[in-house]
Design an enzyme around this catalytic site. Structure first.
Site, PDB file in Angstrom:
ATOM      1  CE  LYS A   9       5.715   3.265   2.733  1.00 45.27           C
ATOM      2  NZ  LYS A   9       4.295   3.691   2.835  1.00 45.27           N
ATOM      3  CE1 TYR A  49       3.492   3.096  -2.556  1.00 44.46           C
ATOM      4  CE2 TYR A  49       5.390   4.544  -2.768  1.00 44.46           C
ATOM      5  CZ  TYR A  49       4.610   3.686  -2.013  1.00 44.46           C
ATOM      6  OH  TYR A  49       4.946   3.414  -0.701  1.00 44.46           O
ATOM      7  CB  THR A  98      -3.024   2.299   4.558  1.00 44.77           C
ATOM      8  OG1 THR A  98      -3.047   1.048   3.872  1.00 44.77           O
ATOM      9  CG2 THR A  98      -2.308   3.339   3.719  1.00 44.77           C
ATOM     10  CG  ASN A 123       2.475   4.136   5.926  1.00 47.52           C
ATOM     11  OD1 ASN A 123       3.559   4.238   5.346  1.00 47.52           O
ATOM     12  ND2 ASN A 123       1.358   3.845   5.289  1.00 47.52           N
ATOM     13  CG  HIS A 126       5.670  -0.991   0.304  1.00 49.76           C
ATOM     14  ND1 HIS A 126       4.449  -0.596  -0.171  1.00 49.76           N
ATOM     15  CD2 HIS A 126       5.991  -2.134  -0.369  1.00 49.76           C
ATOM     16  CE1 HIS A 126       4.054  -1.444  -1.112  1.00 49.76           C
ATOM     17  NE2 HIS A 126       4.975  -2.388  -1.246  1.00 49.76           N
ATOM     18  CD  GLU A 137       4.658  -3.993  -4.244  1.00 44.37           C
ATOM     19  OE1 GLU A 137       4.998  -4.496  -3.147  1.00 44.37           O
ATOM     20  OE2 GLU A 137       3.645  -3.287  -4.378  1.00 44.37           O
TER      21      GLU A 137
HETATM   22  P1  TYD Z   1      -1.670   2.156  -0.403  1.00 42.29           P
HETATM   23  O1  TYD Z   1      -0.989   1.328  -1.449  1.00 42.29           O
HETATM   24  O2  TYD Z   1      -3.131   2.452  -0.554  1.00 42.29           O
HETATM   25  O3  TYD Z   1      -1.470   1.535   1.064  1.00 42.29           O
HETATM   26  P2  TYD Z   1      -0.396   0.486   1.633  1.00 42.29           P
HETATM   27  O4  TYD Z   1       0.941   1.198   1.719  1.00 42.29           O
HETATM   28  O5  TYD Z   1      -0.915   0.115   3.008  1.00 42.29           O
HETATM   29  O6  TYD Z   1      -0.365  -0.694   0.696  1.00 42.29           O
HETATM   30  O7  TYD Z   1      -0.932   3.573  -0.324  1.00 42.29           O
HETATM   31  C1  TYD Z   1       0.456   3.689  -0.515  1.00 42.29           C
HETATM   32  C2  TYD Z   1       0.978   4.757   0.388  1.00 42.29           C
HETATM   33  O8  TYD Z   1       0.409   6.025   0.064  1.00 42.29           O
HETATM   34  C3  TYD Z   1       0.636   4.575   1.869  1.00 42.29           C
HETATM   35  O9  TYD Z   1       1.483   3.643   2.495  1.00 42.29           O
HETATM   36  C4  TYD Z   1       0.789   5.964   2.386  1.00 42.29           C
HETATM   37  C5  TYD Z   1       0.335   6.827   1.229  1.00 42.29           C
HETATM   38  N1  TYD Z   1      -1.051   7.314   1.397  1.00 42.29           N
HETATM   39  C6  TYD Z   1      -1.284   8.622   1.816  1.00 42.29           C
HETATM   40  O10 TYD Z   1      -0.333   9.374   2.090  1.00 42.29           O
HETATM   41  N2  TYD Z   1      -2.563   9.039   1.940  1.00 42.29           N
HETATM   42  C7  TYD Z   1      -3.632   8.246   1.692  1.00 42.29           C
HETATM   43  O11 TYD Z   1      -4.807   8.692   1.835  1.00 42.29           O
HETATM   44  C8  TYD Z   1      -3.395   6.897   1.250  1.00 42.29           C
HETATM   45  C9  TYD Z   1      -4.546   5.953   0.959  1.00 42.29           C
HETATM   46  C10 TYD Z   1      -2.091   6.461   1.125  1.00 42.29           C
END
Ligand code: TYD
Length: 168
Positions: A9, A49, A98, A123, A126, A137
């Site tokens: 990211k 997304y 996450t 974070n 992805h 994906e």
């Molecule tokens: P998600 O698909 O729920 O998690 P992951 O990336 O672990 O599969 O969410 C996608 C992205 O959305 C996540 O990486 C960071 C962002 N996000 C937020 O900014 N706030 C939140 O409360 C959540 C659940 C996700």
């Protein structure tokens, strides 16, 4: 055998963590079978997304993945496909939870992620969440020709018509 999508990211790219992420996934015994620098269009971000479109953080997430919070030129991002037994879960384990505040110490997100004062999770990576998402994906971000021995059925297209055609 599974294949799973990994994106470095924009926060990861900006903070020079690309090599570290690749090193961690190497260390997890996973095999890199595709890699590409992609300019993330609004359409690609929204499709990637799509399941989160009703979440309050969705619009910020689209901006984030397109590098708008990190001054990333051309919205460029590194997209990778990793292969291995249980690759989807193993990459998720290396990535961590996450929410970086909940991610275990030593995981990529636990070590290097943060929650901004505006509440955005930054974070670093992805990683596809499950088998269905991984197939969607990988097909969304890559054509079959770009993946070494593509494992997903080529008759089922996803994403745009062009992407579906590439996999049919
Ligand atoms: P998600 O698909 O729920 O998690 P992951 O990336 O672990 O599969 O969410 C996608 C992205 O959305 C996540 O990486 C960071 C962002 N996000 C937020 O900014 N706030 C939140 O409360 C959540 C659940 C996700």
């Amino acid at each position: 055998m599974e294949q799973t999508l990994v994106l470095i990211k924009p926060d990861g790219a900006k903070r020079k963590l690309t090599g570290l992420v690749i090193d961690r996934l190497d260390g997890a015994g996973l095999r890199l079978v595709a890699a590409k620098v992609v300019s993330v269009s609004e359409e690609l971000a929204r499709r990637h997304y799509r399941m989160l479109k009703d979440k309050p953080f969705f619009e910020n997430l689209i901006q984030y993945i397109r590098g708008k919070f990190h001054e990333i030129p051309d919205s460029q991002i590194l997209a990778l496909v990793y292969e291995g037994e249980g690759a989807i879960a193993r990459v998720r384990q290396a990535a961590g939870a996450t929410n970086p505040e909940e991610a275990a110490p030593g995981t990529i997100r636990g070590s290097f992620g943060r929650v901004t004062t505006k509440g955005q999770f930054e974070n670093v990576v992805h990683a596809s969440g499950n088998a269905e998402d991984a197939e969607f994906e990988v097909k969304l971000w890559f054509t079959p020709a770009e993946v070494l021995h593509p494992i997903y059925p080529v008759t089922r297209g996803n994403g745009t018509k062009a992407e579906a055609a590439a996999w049919s």
